[in-house]
Scaffold this active site. Structure first.
Site, PDB file in Angstrom:
ATOM      1  N   ASN A 933       0.761  -1.242   0.000  1.00  0.00           N
ATOM      2  CA  ASN A 933       0.000   0.000   0.000  1.00  0.00           C
ATOM      3  C   ASN A 933       0.794   1.296   0.000  1.00  0.00           C
ATOM      4  O   ASN A 933       0.248   2.331  -0.335  1.00  0.00           O
ATOM      5  CB  ASN A 933      -0.941   0.035   1.207  1.00  0.00           C
ATOM      6  CG  ASN A 933      -1.968  -1.049   1.154  1.00  0.00           C
ATOM      7  OD1 ASN A 933      -2.628  -1.231   0.141  1.00  0.00           O
ATOM      8  ND2 ASN A 933      -2.094  -1.780   2.235  1.00  0.00           N
ATOM      9  N   TYR A 934       2.037   1.254   0.412  1.00  0.00           N
ATOM     10  CA  TYR A 934       2.738   2.517   0.617  1.00  0.00           C
ATOM     11  C   TYR A 934       4.001   2.722  -0.209  1.00  0.00           C
ATOM     12  O   TYR A 934       4.460   3.844  -0.357  1.00  0.00           O
ATOM     13  CB  TYR A 934       3.093   2.686   2.093  1.00  0.00           C
ATOM     14  CG  TYR A 934       1.893   3.000   2.927  1.00  0.00           C
ATOM     15  CD1 TYR A 934       1.308   4.246   2.851  1.00  0.00           C
ATOM     16  CD2 TYR A 934       1.327   2.054   3.762  1.00  0.00           C
ATOM     17  CE1 TYR A 934       0.188   4.550   3.599  1.00  0.00           C
ATOM     18  CE2 TYR A 934       0.206   2.335   4.507  1.00  0.00           C
ATOM     19  CZ  TYR A 934      -0.361   3.591   4.427  1.00  0.00           C
ATOM     20  OH  TYR A 934      -1.469   3.888   5.158  1.00  0.00           O
ATOM     21  N   LEU A 935       4.609   1.656  -0.671  1.00  0.00           N
ATOM     22  CA  LEU A 935       5.884   1.814  -1.365  1.00  0.00           C
ATOM     23  C   LEU A 935       5.663   1.815  -2.869  1.00  0.00           C
ATOM     24  O   LEU A 935       5.137   0.849  -3.425  1.00  0.00           O
ATOM     25  CB  LEU A 935       6.824   0.678  -0.962  1.00  0.00           C
ATOM     26  CG  LEU A 935       7.108   0.639   0.534  1.00  0.00           C
ATOM     27  CD1 LEU A 935       7.922  -0.585   0.901  1.00  0.00           C
ATOM     28  CD2 LEU A 935       7.821   1.902   0.975  1.00  0.00           C
TER      29      LEU A 935
END
Length: 975
Positions: A933-935
């Site tokens: 979800n974030y990288l």
DNA sequence: AGCGAGACTTGGAAAAATTTTG
DNA sequence: CAAAATTTTTCCAAGTCTCGCT
């Protein structure tokens, strides 16, 4: 038709089969085949039958085709062609093992396979590598080679197609030498390689960095009279781009012209990208002109590359001009392109109008129902507000007028309604949208096992039994011990039991008989043989197949959660007030379906019932939704899978937005620092909250209802969640966040923040909000003033990705792949810690640690022994026999050997200790969430390319599929 | 401005599948 | 080869944020 007197021909039937099969109605198709003779008054022949099988296979119904084929219900004897069709069908389903079974059967029954049969099978085996990048190429290559050998033994010479198939695998497997071998083998056998064959080899060589060899092949190709295609050249250009070899690229481009090979659009695009990145705008200009002249382009990619190139070089004026041209030619620039340009064009945004992007302005103008002249006026007024910075005066002036001009042109072309590819309806997500709906959970099957109440067996209706079973099977979860869970469960169960039922009190209930029954069922399932299990799985897959896919604007896309949630007891996280409540079964009349107009509406699976509603809303992406029975204010949706274009696009947009924040972050940080002492309490709170979100990657923190677990985010922090550590500038932060995960952190903060927090806490009691003048709406409204589209969660994405990018940029040459992967995982871990992604401690963790500690003790023992012996040997005494030794005489124990052994043992101890530390650290850290979800996956992909780490070491199969959009990123990509 | 409905992303636990180990 | 350990996938809960209304 019959009545009209026209006899249906077999051709008519052909079309009918195709249609039926395409719609998934295989049974009907077979029925129709059966009936065919009656209608056509002509005997169906073998070819008709092969056609039927072939069509079934083409549409992925190999299993049905197999049934038809094996059923022998028809009069046709199998032959080579039929077998080949079956093999094709199973290969298409990516099941080469079944295909091989057919192949063996065919051979056993004395049918000679031909070259087509072999190629189909070969393709099936090799196809795997395309679909599953993680497969072991070695195995596949071996299999393919074996098949080629077998072919030759049978006296069938592989043809160009056969070779092309294997070459493709070598290419994927990065095996340039094998590739070259095959090529020479072909030549030996007198098979003339085609353009595709040569290109395959060249692609392989180029991607492995063997440019010289590739060039040699290119020359050979030309010498043999095979003209290379643009794709052939693109292999080189891509490699040159990665290596920034401007001269070579230019030389080759010239050579292409000499060979009178017309570049393709992608050739031009690669070159435009290459040279604009290298800041050789004059060459870009030349190529651009060539492209226009050739008529191949430009397309929206060409424009995007050029505009970004110019933008990066701060040539705003030109870049704006191309935006104009782009729009004029009917391509809609990405929002991000416009935002960047617009940002370059504005400075401090004091005026509200100033914050609108070009698109927003455009839309605003469209919404207002103004005359053309009025619109123009308004637009000019808006543009006049554009602030002109001191440093960029010249460029800005032109930019403003360019943008003004652009908008005019948009309006002009709109009014003429030319071939604009713009999204006409705002928020329109699709034009056509087809799918087969959803799957309801099967009806409850009563087991009849009786539970005990007060020691006696009790009768339960199936409905009552169903709920009792839900509780019984949860016996060994911790839910079953929570009073709130039991209370809620009993309340809902009592309603179903009815007032008169004997069961009243929970403590008199004994669910063990049902629990035991359930355990028994589970065991039975475990006992199944691998074969049985496989068959079961296949069955399920077959049933689900039709629900797994949707068509969006003609493109086949995977559906995500097409299964409606089955009834159960609600398992909330943390201290959720509703835990244990009965989650009702969802009936079709609660479900709304969304589907394209004119598409066949999925039939309601329960007879005599109907969907709540069928919508055709093209501004949303859901296939179906219903009210959440636990929380009637919320909904449950069915969406497409993560691999779909919709999800991929919004994922990409998310990361582009975060990358945009990179350009703004310094200003934004300056902005909130400035307000730490603002007398306006709301502004001060906004600034402190923004600081915490930015520094600590906190979530925004929306308001929550009382009937949810009591958790907080930044804006909802309570006074007791943050305390000041006296005599320092440290804050001790402690709260329950999303999913009731504990956040604990003591950090040094800006002294002004420390002071401000002290002021916010003053005079407030436990339970009151720290930021009382603030909510996420206000915070985000403020953030939007600083950057278009900025919200609190963008900081989390930004900080996570930038951290990974920084950590991965450390020097890691001279390490092997495994060590490089460790570097990556360590970076990943830092991000997970930043985002506070936790998991519960694995059950066996304690035991594992004990084992490792044990190993260390043992190794230390060995070490002691070795050291003693070293002393003895040095003093000329005979070495002692050691436990860890193999009992052979130790005559040749020189001090050197012993020292080496000591060194090895020490290393081993150190490694084990490192393992232990790592394990301890990762015990409660979840790496997966940040990865998914974030990288920004492009960081990881580019890093892998730069350091020659196979991407499969970093992303598993689903992540590879999810991030397909990021795979062709340039190796030089930085976040 | 504030609110509720609505839509979509993010998140950990548990189940299932796969790999390692003894 | 089975059991244990580890990884992947599934499941569904729990967030964020937008939009339209008043």
């Amino acid at each position: 038709m019959d009545q009209l007197g026209d006899k249906p021909t077999s051709n008519t039937f052909d079309i009918l089969f195709r249609r039926l099969i395409a719609a998934g109605l295989t049974r009907q198709a077979i029925q129709a085949f059966d009936d065919m003779e009656r209608f056509t008054k002509r005997e169906t022949d073998r070819e008709d039958f092969v056609d039927l099988l072939d069509t079934l296979c083409k549409y992925g119904y190999a299993k049905v085709a197999t049934e038809v084929f094996n059923g022998r219900k028809f009069k046709f004897e199998p032959d080579t062609q039929m077998y080949t069709v079956m093999i094709y069908g199973w290969c298409k389903l990516n099941r080469p093992e079944v295909a091989e079974k057919f192949f063996r059967e065919m051979v056993d029954r004395g049918f000679e396979p031909n070259v087509v049969t072999y190629n189909v099978l070969l393709n099936g085996i090799c196809r795997r590598t395309v679909l599953h990048p993680g497969t072991h190429f070695e195995g596949i290559i071996q299999k393919a080679e074996n098949l080629l050998d077998e072919m030759q033994k049978r006296g069938i010479e592989p043809d160009v197609t056969s070779y092309s198939i294997v070459l493709h695998v070598y290419n994927r497997a990065h095996k340039p030498d094998l590739s070259l071998d095959k090529l020479s083998l072909m030549k030996e056998k007198g098979i003339f390689p085609t353009v595709a064959t040569y290109t395959s080899v060249i692609k392989c060589l180029c991607s492995c960095g063997r440019l010289e060899d590739a060039e040699e092949i290119l020359n050979e190709m030309v010498a043999n009279g095979v003209s290379p295609s643009p794709t052939t050249f693109n292999c080189f250009f891509k490699e040159f781009q990665g290596r920034k070899h401007a001269d070579n690229a230019l030389k080759l481009y010239k050579k292409m012209g000499d060979l009178s090979c017309t570049p393709s659009l992608s050739t031009y695009n690669i070159l435009v990208g290459t040279f604009s990145r290298l800041n050789k705008m004059d060459i870009v200009q030349e190529i651009w002109n060539d492209m226009k002249e050739s008529g191949a382009g430009p397309d929206s990619d060409s424009y995007a590359l050029l505009i970004h190139g110019l933008y990066e070089k701060r040539r705003w004026e030109e870049s704006c001009e191309f935006v104009l041209e782009m729009i004029e030619n009917g391509f809609l620039p990405q929002n991000i392109t416009l935002e960047k340009l617009y940002k370059a064009n504005t400075d401090d945004q004091d005026d509200e109008e100033d914050n609108l992007t070009l698109i927003e302005r455009k839309e605003k103008l469209e919404e207002d129902n103004l005359t053309l002249a009025e619109r123009k006026e308004k637009l000019e007024a808006a543009s006049a507000l554009d602030r002109i910075s001191k440093t960029k005066i010249a460029a800005k002036k032109v930019t403003s007028s360019s943008l003004k001009c652009a908008s005019k042109k948009i309006i002009k072309s709109r009014s003429k309604s030319t071939n604009l590819h713009l999204n006409s309806g705002a928020g329109k997500k699709w034009t056509t949208f087809a799918h087969n709906g959803i799957v309801l959970p099967p009806p409850y099957k009563p087991h009849g096992v009786k539970m005990l109440y007060n020691g006696e067996q009790v009768e339960l209706t199936p409905e009552q039994e169903e709920v009792a079973t839900m509780f019984a099977v949860m016996k060994d979860t911790e839910f079953a011990a929570k009073p709130k869970f039991i209370e809620n469960f009993m309340n809902d169960w009592r309603v179903i039991l009815g007032k008169e039922h004997v069961i009243k009190k929970f403590h008199l209930c004994d669910f063990t008989p049902i629990y035991d029954w359930h355990q028994n069922e589970k065991d039975k399932k475990k006992q199944l043989s691998a074969l049985e299990r496989k068959a079961l799985k296949e069955e399920k897959l077959k049933e689900d197949e039709r629900y797994m896919w949707a068509f969006v604007d003609g493109k086949k896309e995977k559906v995500g959660n097409f299964r409606v949630e089955p009834p159960g007891l609600f398992r909330g996280r943390g201290e959720h007030p509703k835990m244990g409540k009965l989650k009702r079964r969802i009936r079709p009349d609660e479900i709304t379906i969304n589907i394209g107009k004119g598409e066949p509406v999925p039939e309601c699976p329960i007879p005599n019932e109907r969907w709540k509603e069928v919508k055709h809303d093209n501004t949303v992406t859901w296939l179906a939704f219903w009210k959440n029975p636990i929380d009637p204010k919320a909904f449950k949706y069915v969406f497409l899978d993560d691999t779909s274009s919709w999800k991929g696009q919004s994922d990409k947009d998310k990361y582009e937005k975060a990358r945009l924040l990179k350009d703004y972050i310094l200003d934004i940080r300056a902005n909130y620092r400035k307000d730490f002492r603002n007398k306006d309490l709301m502004k001060q709170q906004i600034s402190v909250a923004a600081y915490l979100i930015d520094m600590l990657a906190l979530r925004a923190g929306n308001e929550k209802d009382d009937d949810e677990a009591d958790t907080v985010g930044c804006c909802t922090l309570k006074v007791e969640n943050v305390s000041l550590v006296p005599q320092t500038n440290k804050l001790e932060i402690n709260f329950l966040g999303k999913d009731s995960i504990k956040y604990e952190n003591t950090v040094e903060v800006d002294p002004l923040v420390y002071k401000a927090i002290g002021e916010f806490k003053k005079g407030k009691n436990t339970g009151e909000e720290l930021f009382d003048k603030l909510d996420t709406y206000k915070l985000n409204a403020h953030l939007k003033e600083l950057m278009p589209g900025l919200t609190a969660k963008v900081f989390r994405t930004y900080n996570a990705s930038i951290t990974l990018d920084k950590l991965l940029n450390s020097e890691i040459m001279n390490r092997n792949v495994a060590e490089k992967v460790v570097v990556y995982n360590r970076a990943n871990k830092e991000v997970a810690k930043l985002c506070n992604h936790q998991r519960s401690e694995p059950k066996s963790h304690g035991a594992q640690m004990l084992k490792l500690r044990d190993n260390i003790v043992k190794l230390k023992g060995v070490l002691d022994g070795l050291e003693t012996n070293l002393h003895r040997v040095r003093k000329g005494k005979a070495p002692l026999q050691l436990d860890a030794d193999d009992g052979k005489p130790k005559k040749n124990f020189t001090p050197e050997i012993l020292q080496r052994k000591i060194k090895l043992t020490l290393d081993k101890i150190e490694k084990t200790e490192r393992d232990m530390d790592l394990k301890k650290e990762l015990k409660t850290t979840a790496l997966g969430t940040s990865k998914t979800n974030y990288l920004d996956p492009r960081i990881s992909v580019a890093w892998c390319k730069r350091h020659e780490v196979p991407i499969e070491k970093i992303f598993n199969k689903s992540l590879l599929a999810k991030f397909a959009w990021a795979m062709d990123v340039d190796p030089s990509f930085r976040f």
